[in-house]
Design a protein around this motif. Structure first.
Motif, PDB file in Angstrom:
ATOM      1  N   CYS A   1      54.444 -23.832  18.834  1.00  0.00           N
ATOM      2  CA  CYS A   1      53.113 -24.292  18.443  1.00  0.00           C
ATOM      3  C   CYS A   1      52.758 -25.617  19.107  1.00  0.00           C
ATOM      4  CB  CYS A   1      53.047 -24.413  16.922  1.00  0.00           C
ATOM      5  SG  CYS A   1      51.458 -25.032  16.313  1.00  0.00           S
ATOM      6  N   THR A   2      53.633 -26.631  19.030  1.00  0.00           N
ATOM      7  CA  THR A   2      53.316 -27.973  19.508  1.00  0.00           C
ATOM      8  C   THR A   2      53.736 -28.122  20.964  1.00  0.00           C
ATOM      9  OG1 THR A   2      53.702 -28.816  17.277  1.00  0.00           O
ATOM     10  CG2 THR A   2      53.584 -30.429  19.055  1.00  0.00           C
TER      11      THR A   2
ATOM     12  N   SER B   1      52.735 -30.483  24.839  1.00  0.00           N
ATOM     13  CA  SER B   1      52.177 -31.753  25.317  1.00  0.00           C
ATOM     14  C   SER B   1      51.922 -31.684  26.813  1.00  0.00           C
ATOM     15  CB  SER B   1      53.124 -32.919  25.000  1.00  0.00           C
ATOM     16  OG  SER B   1      54.371 -32.737  25.643  1.00  0.00           O
TER      17      SER B   1
ATOM     18  N   ALA C   1      57.047 -29.652  23.290  1.00  0.00           N
ATOM     19  CA  ALA C   1      57.178 -30.989  22.719  1.00  0.00           C
ATOM     20  C   ALA C   1      58.547 -31.220  22.094  1.00  0.00           C
ATOM     21  CB  ALA C   1      56.097 -31.213  21.650  1.00  0.00           C
TER      22      ALA C   1
ATOM     23  N   HIS D   1      47.643 -23.093  19.370  1.00  0.00           N
ATOM     24  CA  HIS D   1      48.586 -24.119  19.792  1.00  0.00           C
ATOM     25  C   HIS D   1      48.087 -25.501  19.368  1.00  0.00           C
ATOM     26  CE1 HIS D   1      51.647 -22.076  22.163  1.00  0.00           C
ATOM     27  NE2 HIS D   1      50.708 -21.310  22.708  1.00  0.00           N
ATOM     28  N   HIS D   2      49.010 -26.425  19.230  1.00  0.00           N
ATOM     29  CA  HIS D   2      48.679 -27.827  18.954  1.00  0.00           C
ATOM     30  C   HIS D   2      49.025 -28.636  20.199  1.00  0.00           C
ATOM     31  CE1 HIS D   2      49.537 -31.798  16.636  1.00  0.00           C
ATOM     32  NE2 HIS D   2      48.335 -31.794  17.178  1.00  0.00           N
TER      33      HIS D   2
ATOM     34  N   VAL E   1      49.133 -32.040  22.367  1.00  0.00           N
ATOM     35  CA  VAL E   1      49.206 -33.493  22.189  1.00  0.00           C
ATOM     36  C   VAL E   1      49.096 -34.142  23.566  1.00  0.00           C
ATOM     37  CG1 VAL E   1      50.528 -35.402  21.223  1.00  0.00           C
ATOM     38  CG2 VAL E   1      50.695 -33.138  20.189  1.00  0.00           C
TER      39      VAL E   1
ATOM     40  N   THR F   1      41.571 -36.140  16.692  1.00  0.00           N
ATOM     41  CA  THR F   1      42.389 -34.981  16.348  1.00  0.00           C
ATOM     42  C   THR F   1      41.521 -33.894  15.743  1.00  0.00           C
ATOM     43  OG1 THR F   1      44.297 -34.205  15.078  1.00  0.00           O
ATOM     44  CG2 THR F   1      42.951 -35.933  14.074  1.00  0.00           C
TER      45      THR F   1
ATOM     46  N   HIS G   1      43.597 -31.439  14.365  1.00  0.00           N
ATOM     47  CA  HIS G   1      44.743 -30.795  13.718  1.00  0.00           C
ATOM     48  C   HIS G   1      45.218 -31.544  12.487  1.00  0.00           C
ATOM     49  CE1 HIS G   1      49.036 -29.609  13.225  1.00  0.00           C
ATOM     50  NE2 HIS G   1      48.606 -28.438  13.629  1.00  0.00           N
TER      51      HIS G   1
ATOM     52  N   GLU H   1      52.099 -37.136  13.696  1.00  0.00           N
ATOM     53  CA  GLU H   1      52.081 -35.936  14.532  1.00  0.00           C
ATOM     54  C   GLU H   1      52.014 -36.296  16.012  1.00  0.00           C
ATOM     55  OE1 GLU H   1      49.381 -32.916  13.505  1.00  0.00           O
ATOM     56  OE2 GLU H   1      50.053 -32.738  11.420  1.00  0.00           O
ATOM     57  N   TYR H   2      51.294 -37.359  16.339  1.00  0.00           N
ATOM     58  CA  TYR H   2      51.229 -37.777  17.743  1.00  0.00           C
ATOM     59  C   TYR H   2      52.596 -38.239  18.233  1.00  0.00           C
ATOM     60  CZ  TYR H   2      50.027 -40.497  21.882  1.00  0.00           C
ATOM     61  OH  TYR H   2      49.978 -40.998  23.157  1.00  0.00           O
TER      62      TYR H   2
ATOM     63  N   GLY I   1      54.919 -35.259  18.825  1.00  0.00           N
ATOM     64  CA  GLY I   1      54.587 -34.257  19.835  1.00  0.00           C
ATOM     65  C   GLY I   1      54.375 -34.777  21.237  1.00  0.00           C
TER      66      GLY I   1
END
Length: 492
Positions: free
Chosen positions: A165-166, A168, A204, A243-244, A246, A315, A317, A342-343, A346
């Motif tokens: 998911c995460t 960068s 990430a 997806h997330h 970053v 964000t 998310h 979270e930043y 990731g």
């Protein structure tokens, strides 16, 4: 607080406009414009939105050309203005679940000899240079020399791994200080600051490099800028999976968050204060550590937070609620916004991949830029292979170290091949002495007996050796020998 800020506060709170700047035709002194979203009182008594006017903000960044053509914003959203968020804990975000799979994919490879594979791999690099398109022609490609290797590895990396998911995106530098139009300079990079610049999309958590893109002059852009186009190109084929993503402040912008949200990708990243479309609260300077300002526009959240320095984030998310984290260096806990947590979790994927790659990189001197890039891509491929090995759920026992893994790969590629050695000098006529061909070892003489050193005695020449007798000998030869040079000279 200035009179202009008092005016904004009263209008937001609904207390009416009783300051000296609410009369028709008057403007606040010292300000070029009013912030977007504040109502302006018309003569007839109805409120209009200042965003209907084609004006420029106080930073000098107004509507771009595509917005001026039709008179409205090119990005459509359910909310057109920023709203202040007062209750940070209640500002939760409803997210869609990640629909993809993650982990290595071990596809079968064709069984070919290493030499044949590398001959096929490097064949385009040794072609006649006259086939390369001229620099002024439309077909000119700055990475023409290693384009086949680049395309092949990009396709292989994406086939052998499924991103979680995460993820960068960040830039890296391939160390090269020669003269080439690909060479760029990035001051903040620690390992290399000069060389071809690449944009990497990585996992990430593990640092697996899924896709890379090299910065060239004349690379395609979009109405939202080149950083947006870089993210869109690297994310191709990964949309609609939730997806997330970053990113840092080089890429983060309001159009990136809005467009990626439409395509099923959440975005979190630090942002520069002078980006277009940000609320005025993001430009306020906070003084006390821990102060926070939050604004929301549809599914996008803007955070202005004061830590040791002022941090601004966008964000789609995370939320602005406060969470407690443990600081490993000091062993205590502190409270930070969830978006900052979270930043931090990731953003390290690309840096992790760079550290693992540079630890055992093939560093060598060359004046050819394409050689540096090709061997860097091979080094990054080895790093990806090691990550797949570690993430393999079928492995048993303790995994190998990165160094041992590279040694095993190199030895498997070499196989039984041994480079023939040429012997210097005339060939031997007689049969070689066994003590010069067999393996002999230096041992202690049993029963604490002593012998004279055979080499030291022969150096005297007359046979009257009166030196110190020693306690070590060669058992196979039956002669006493000193440790070090005497043992080596006797068996040479």
């Amino acid at each position: 607080m200035t009179k202009y800020d008092e005016y904004a506060t009263k209008n937001r709170a609904g207390t009416g406009s009783s300051s000296g700047f609410d009369q028709p035709g008057q403007r606040c002194p010292g300000r070029a414009t009013r912030p977007s979203g504040l109502p302006i009182q018309r003569h007839g008594g109805s409120d209009i939105d200042v965003s209907d006017f084609d004006v420029e903000s106080e930073t000098g960044s107004g509507l771009d050309e595509s917005e001026r053509a039709d008179g409205h914003d090119i990005t459509t959203s359910s909310a057109t203005t920023w709203e202040s968020v007062n209750d940070l804990d209640a500002n939760s975000v409803t997210l869609n679940s990640f629909t993809g799979t993650s982990g290595p994919v071990f596809n079968p490879v064709e069984d070919t000899e290493a030499v044949q594979y590398f001959d096929k791999f490097f064949a385009p690099l040794t072609e006649d240079r006259n086939k390369e398109p001229k620099r002024c022609s439309p077909e000119h490609d700055q990475i023409y020399k290693f384009r086949p290797v680049f395309d092949h590895l990009n396709a292989t990396w994406s086939q052998q791994y499924k991103l979680p998911c995460t993820i960068s995106i960040d830039e890296s530098i391939v160390g090269f200080k020669g003269r080439h139009n690909l060479v760029k300079y990035i001051r903040i990079k620690k390992h290399h600051q000069w060389g071809p610049k690449e944009y990497n999309l990585c996992d990430a958590k593990t640092g697996y490099c899924f896709r890379t893109l090299y910065h060239t002059s004349g690379m395609p852009t979009s109405v939202h800028g080149q950083p947006y186009k870089v993210c869109e190109t690297l994310m191709s084929g990964l949309f609609e999976r939730n997806h997330h993503l970053v990113v840092d402040n080089y890429y983060t912008s309001v159009p990136l968050c809005e467009e990626m949200l439409k395509k099923g990708v959440y975005v979190t990243g630090t942002v520069q204060a002078n980006r277009k479309g940000l609320p005025q609260e993001m430009k306020h300077k906070l003084k006390q550590k821990g102060d926070i300002i939050a604004c929301r526009k549809g599914g996008m959240l803007a955070i202005n937070w004061m830590d040791r320095k002022q941090v601004r984030l966008l964000t789609t998310h995370a939320s602005a609620k406060q969470v407690e984290v443990v600081r490993r260096r000091y062993g205590d806990t502190r409270t930070i916004p969830q978006v900052v947590q979270e930043y931090n979790a990731g953003m390290g994927g690309v840096n992790m991949s760079d550290q693992m790659t540079d630890a055992y990189a093939a560093e060598f001197r060359t004046v050819k830029c394409w050689k540096k890039v090709v061997f860097h891509l091979i080094d990054r491929t080895l790093t990806n292979a090691y990550i797949c090995y570690k993430e393999n759920s079928n492995k048993t026992g303790k995994p190998m170290t990165h160094h041992q893994f590279i040694i095993d790969v190199v030895e498997s590629l070499i196989g039984d091949y041994k480079e023939p050695r040429s012997q210097v000098g005339r060939p031997s006529i007689g049969t070689p002495v066994s003590r010069k061909t067999d393996r002999h070892f230096l041992e202690s003489i049993p029963d604490k007996k002593r012998k004279k050193c055979e080499v030291c005695a022969s150096n005297r020449g007359d046979g009257n050796y009166k030196g110190t007798r020693i306690t070590t000998w060669c058992k196979d030869c039956g002669v006493g020998l000193c440790r070090g040079d005497c043992f080596k000279k006797y068996h040479m």
